[in-house]
Motif scaffolding. Structure first.
Motif, PDB file in Angstrom:
ATOM      1  N   ARG A   1       3.506   6.629   5.450  1.00 14.22           N
ATOM      2  CA  ARG A   1       3.916   6.782   4.048  1.00 14.22           C
ATOM      3  C   ARG A   1       4.644   8.106   3.804  1.00 14.22           C
ATOM      4  O   ARG A   1       5.564   8.170   2.988  1.00 14.22           O
ATOM      5  N   SER A   2       4.232   9.152   4.516  1.00 16.64           N
ATOM      6  CA  SER A   2       4.883  10.446   4.313  1.00 16.64           C
ATOM      7  C   SER A   2       6.345  10.425   4.746  1.00 16.64           C
ATOM      8  O   SER A   2       7.153  11.223   4.269  1.00 16.64           O
ATOM      9  N   PHE A   3       6.697   9.481   5.649  1.00 12.78           N
ATOM     10  CA  PHE A   3       8.083   9.340   6.097  1.00 12.78           C
ATOM     11  C   PHE A   3       8.799   8.190   5.396  1.00 12.78           C
ATOM     12  O   PHE A   3       9.883   7.782   5.817  1.00 12.78           O
ATOM     13  N   GLY A   4       8.205   7.667   4.334  1.00 13.18           N
ATOM     14  CA  GLY A   4       8.856   6.629   3.554  1.00 13.18           C
ATOM     15  C   GLY A   4       8.793   5.243   4.147  1.00 13.18           C
ATOM     16  O   GLY A   4       9.572   4.364   3.767  1.00 13.18           O
ATOM     17  N   MET A   5       7.878   5.006   5.089  1.00 16.51           N
ATOM     18  CA  MET A   5       7.703   3.665   5.642  1.00 16.51           C
ATOM     19  C   MET A   5       6.740   2.877   4.752  1.00 16.51           C
ATOM     20  O   MET A   5       5.938   3.456   4.021  1.00 16.51           O
ATOM     21  N   ARG A   6       6.802   1.573   4.835  1.00 14.48           N
ATOM     22  CA  ARG A   6       5.936   0.740   4.003  1.00 14.48           C
ATOM     23  C   ARG A   6       4.755   0.222   4.830  1.00 14.48           C
ATOM     24  O   ARG A   6       4.945  -0.381   5.890  1.00 14.48           O
ATOM     25  N   VAL A   7       3.563   0.464   4.314  1.00 14.97           N
ATOM     26  CA  VAL A   7       2.338  -0.037   4.943  1.00 14.97           C
ATOM     27  C   VAL A   7       1.926  -1.315   4.227  1.00 14.97           C
ATOM     28  O   VAL A   7       1.613  -1.312   3.044  1.00 14.97           O
ATOM     29  N   ARG A   8       1.950  -2.412   4.969  1.00 12.38           N
ATOM     30  CA  ARG A   8       1.608  -3.709   4.368  1.00 12.38           C
ATOM     31  C   ARG A   8       0.105  -3.906   4.235  1.00 12.38           C
ATOM     32  O   ARG A   8      -0.380  -4.356   3.192  1.00 12.38           O
ATOM     33  N   ARG A   9      -0.626  -3.616   5.336  1.00 15.89           N
ATOM     34  CA  ARG A   9      -2.060  -3.872   5.343  1.00 15.89           C
ATOM     35  C   ARG A   9      -2.812  -2.735   6.037  1.00 15.89           C
ATOM     36  O   ARG A   9      -2.321  -2.162   7.012  1.00 15.89           O
ATOM     37  N   TYR A  10      -4.006  -2.470   5.515  1.00 18.72           N
ATOM     38  CA  TYR A  10      -4.909  -1.503   6.124  1.00 18.72           C
ATOM     39  C   TYR A  10      -6.290  -2.159   6.151  1.00 18.72           C
ATOM     40  O   TYR A  10      -6.938  -2.316   5.115  1.00 18.72           O
ATOM     41  N   PHE A  11      -6.728  -2.584   7.347  1.00 16.62           N
ATOM     42  CA  PHE A  11      -7.972  -3.338   7.467  1.00 16.62           C
ATOM     43  C   PHE A  11      -8.899  -2.705   8.504  1.00 16.62           C
ATOM     44  O   PHE A  11      -8.449  -2.189   9.523  1.00 16.62           O
ATOM     45  N   ILE A  12     -10.189  -2.798   8.218  1.00 19.46           N
ATOM     46  CA  ILE A  12     -11.212  -2.414   9.183  1.00 19.46           C
ATOM     47  C   ILE A  12     -11.802  -3.709   9.727  1.00 19.46           C
ATOM     48  O   ILE A  12     -12.287  -4.550   8.970  1.00 19.46           O
ATOM     49  N   GLY A  13     -11.768  -3.860  11.059  1.00 20.43           N
ATOM     50  CA  GLY A  13     -12.286  -5.064  11.689  1.00 20.43           C
ATOM     51  C   GLY A  13     -11.191  -6.054  12.023  1.00 20.43           C
ATOM     52  O   GLY A  13     -10.012  -5.847  11.725  1.00 20.43           O
ATOM     53  N   PHE A  14     -11.608  -7.155  12.652  1.00 19.01           N
ATOM     54  CA  PHE A  14     -10.706  -8.242  13.023  1.00 19.01           C
ATOM     55  C   PHE A  14     -11.345  -9.568  12.632  1.00 19.01           C
ATOM     56  O   PHE A  14     -12.520  -9.640  12.288  1.00 19.01           O
ATOM     57  N   GLY A  15     -10.554 -10.621  12.716  1.00 20.61           N
ATOM     58  CA  GLY A  15     -11.082 -11.946  12.406  1.00 20.61           C
ATOM     59  C   GLY A  15     -10.917 -12.303  10.945  1.00 20.61           C
ATOM     60  O   GLY A  15     -10.038 -11.770  10.245  1.00 20.61           O
ATOM     61  N   PRO A  16     -11.783 -13.201  10.431  1.00 20.92           N
ATOM     62  CA  PRO A  16     -11.674 -13.651   9.037  1.00 20.92           C
ATOM     63  C   PRO A  16     -11.878 -12.494   8.058  1.00 20.92           C
ATOM     64  O   PRO A  16     -12.684 -11.592   8.289  1.00 20.92           O
ATOM     65  N   THR A  17     -11.132 -12.523   6.974  1.00 15.95           N
ATOM     66  CA  THR A  17     -11.238 -11.490   5.949  1.00 15.95           C
ATOM     67  C   THR A  17     -12.485 -11.690   5.095  1.00 15.95           C
ATOM     68  O   THR A  17     -12.730 -12.780   4.574  1.00 15.95           O
ATOM     69  N   LEU A  18     -13.283 -10.629   4.977  1.00 21.06           N
ATOM     70  CA  LEU A  18     -14.467 -10.679   4.116  1.00 21.06           C
ATOM     71  C   LEU A  18     -14.142 -10.245   2.695  1.00 21.06           C
ATOM     72  O   LEU A  18     -14.682 -10.797   1.733  1.00 21.06           O
TER      73      LEU A  18
END
Length: 418
Positions: free
Chosen positions: A30-47
């Motif tokens: 973000r500091s370089f102007g890039m776009r972050v779509r998702r920030y997730f902890i873990g893998f698999g199905p979304t809780l």
């Protein structure tokens, strides 16, 4: 109860370390102007997830990792027209490298912060790896069976002065040979006592029997010969099997076990020194990692699990539980610091899909473009990741197999600290 709390706390520590690692990528992007779509902890199905701005935050069902999805991380990533001005792949190479290394930097900073806190609170362990000499600090009785060793006070359940005292060993004596074999240090002495005990068991001795072997000690600079009594005792291996070995009942003062104390100022260079030691040991462990795989497989089928065997997050959490159960909070925190250094070193491996693999691709692009400029050609643009897909898939498959194997071993035959 303390064990369960320790397991939970260490699991939380692992999750926090991973979360902060991914947060490092996100903040740098973000500091370089890039776009972050998702920030997730873990893998698999979304809780659970929640979108804020252009980023979706959330937790997934398998808490053994995490990810930060940056738009245009590679030339293969699809993107929308809205995301086109913010693609990572179109940013200068140095910015892309810093984004990939940001997570690693966070793990290093977190590890050093933990070590600094330990240094000012308790002190830090010695970094000397020289084995301690076999100098008698105290003689005592030795528990005969596994149940005896686990019962009673810190020394287990036993009576009498013990074989060492009965043999005439005195405080300050340094054992220099056992059964005709020179011993240079305490581990060498223990190895020889193991041999004496197992040989006696093979000859028909049972737990509680004693055998006598020749030994020499250095007493105030003079060599003294002794008839050393070695008791055949029952002890438990890492795999849980009972074996007969030899013991004499003596404690040494290990100078390497003494803590180095610090104040707030001296803890700064102390933290740097200890961190350097951990980084060196971590690098050695990474180099040795392939050779340790097969012993882990063998441990699943009953072989002894080595004390320095690779462990998964399951095994590390179990170790954390044992440390809390025995009120070893300093060791608990240093184990968490070690984990962060390992995460940093592991992600530095210059192979995709690791962070170091993505960074090395950028370095390749810059070197390639330098040669193109010398030939009067335009820059070649982002690297063709399709050529790296076989390597990526192969590395991912190896990591998956290795990880699952270690998890199974940590459940069936875990490393036991106590």
């Amino acid at each position: 109860m303390a064990y369960a709390i320790g397991v939970l706390l260490f699991a939380v520590g692992i999750a926090a370390s991973i979360a902060l690692h991914e947060a490092g990528h996100m903040v740098a992007a973000r500091s370089f102007g890039m776009r972050v779509r998702r920030y997730f902890i873990g893998f698999g199905p979304t809780l659970w997830s929640k979108k804020k701005g252009h980023t979706e935050y959330g937790f997934k069902a398998v808490p053994f990792g995490g990810f930060c999805d940056i738009a245009g991380m590679t030339a293969l990533d699809p993107y929308t027209e809205d995301e086109k001005p913010y693609l990572m792949v179109d940013r200068p190479g140095w910015q892309r490298i810093l984004v990939m290394l940001a997570g690693i930097a966070v793990n290093i900073a977190l590890a050093m912060a933990i070590i600094f806190g330990v240094a000012v609170t308790w002190g830090l362990p010695q970094t000397s790896t020289d084995p301690a000499p076999a100098v008698v600090a105290e003689t005592m009785c030795t528990p005969t069976t596994i149940d005896d060793a686990k019962a009673g006070d810190a020394n287990g359940r036993c009576e009498g002065a013990g074989p060492a005292a009965d043999s005439g060993l005195q405080t300050g004596d340094e054992v220099t040979s056992v059964n005709g074999v020179d011993v240079d240090d305490f581990p060498a002495m223990v190895d020889e006592l193991d041999t004496v005990g197992s040989d006696a068991a093979d000859a028909g001795a049972v737990a509680g029997d004693r055998v006598t072997v020749p030994a020499t000690v250095d007493r105030n600079g003079q060599e003294v010969s002794l008839d050393l009594q070695v008791e055949v005792v029952e002890r438990q291996t890492q795999s849980g099997d009972a074996v007969l070995t030899g013991a004499i009942g003596m404690r040494i003062d290990n100078p390497n076990a003494e803590l180095v104390e610090y104040n707030v100022l001296s803890a700064i260079p102390g933290t740097v020194h200890y961190s350097g030691y951990i980084v060196t040991e971590t690098a050695k462990a990474l180099v040795d990692l392939p050779s340790r795989y097969w012993p882990v497989v063998e441990s699943i089928f009953g072989a002894d699990r080595a004390d320095d065997s690779p462990v998964s997050v399951v095994g590390a959490s179990r170790a954390g539980g044992e440390l809390v159960q025995h009120d070893q909070w300093m060791a608990f925190l240093l184990l968490l610091a070690n984990l962060n250094f390992f995460l940093a070193a592991f992600n530095l491996v210059p192979l995709p899909p690791m962070d170091g693999g993505h960074a090395i691709v950028v370095v390749y692009e810059k070197i390639r473009d330098w040669f193109r400029r010398r030939r009067g050609l335009a820059p070649g643009g982002p690297a063709d990741y399709t050529r790296l897909l076989p390597v990526t898939y192969a590395v991912a498959a190896i990591l998956l197999v290795f990880g699952l194997t270690v998890i199974v071993a940590d459940v069936i035959n875990p490393v036991q600290l106590f």
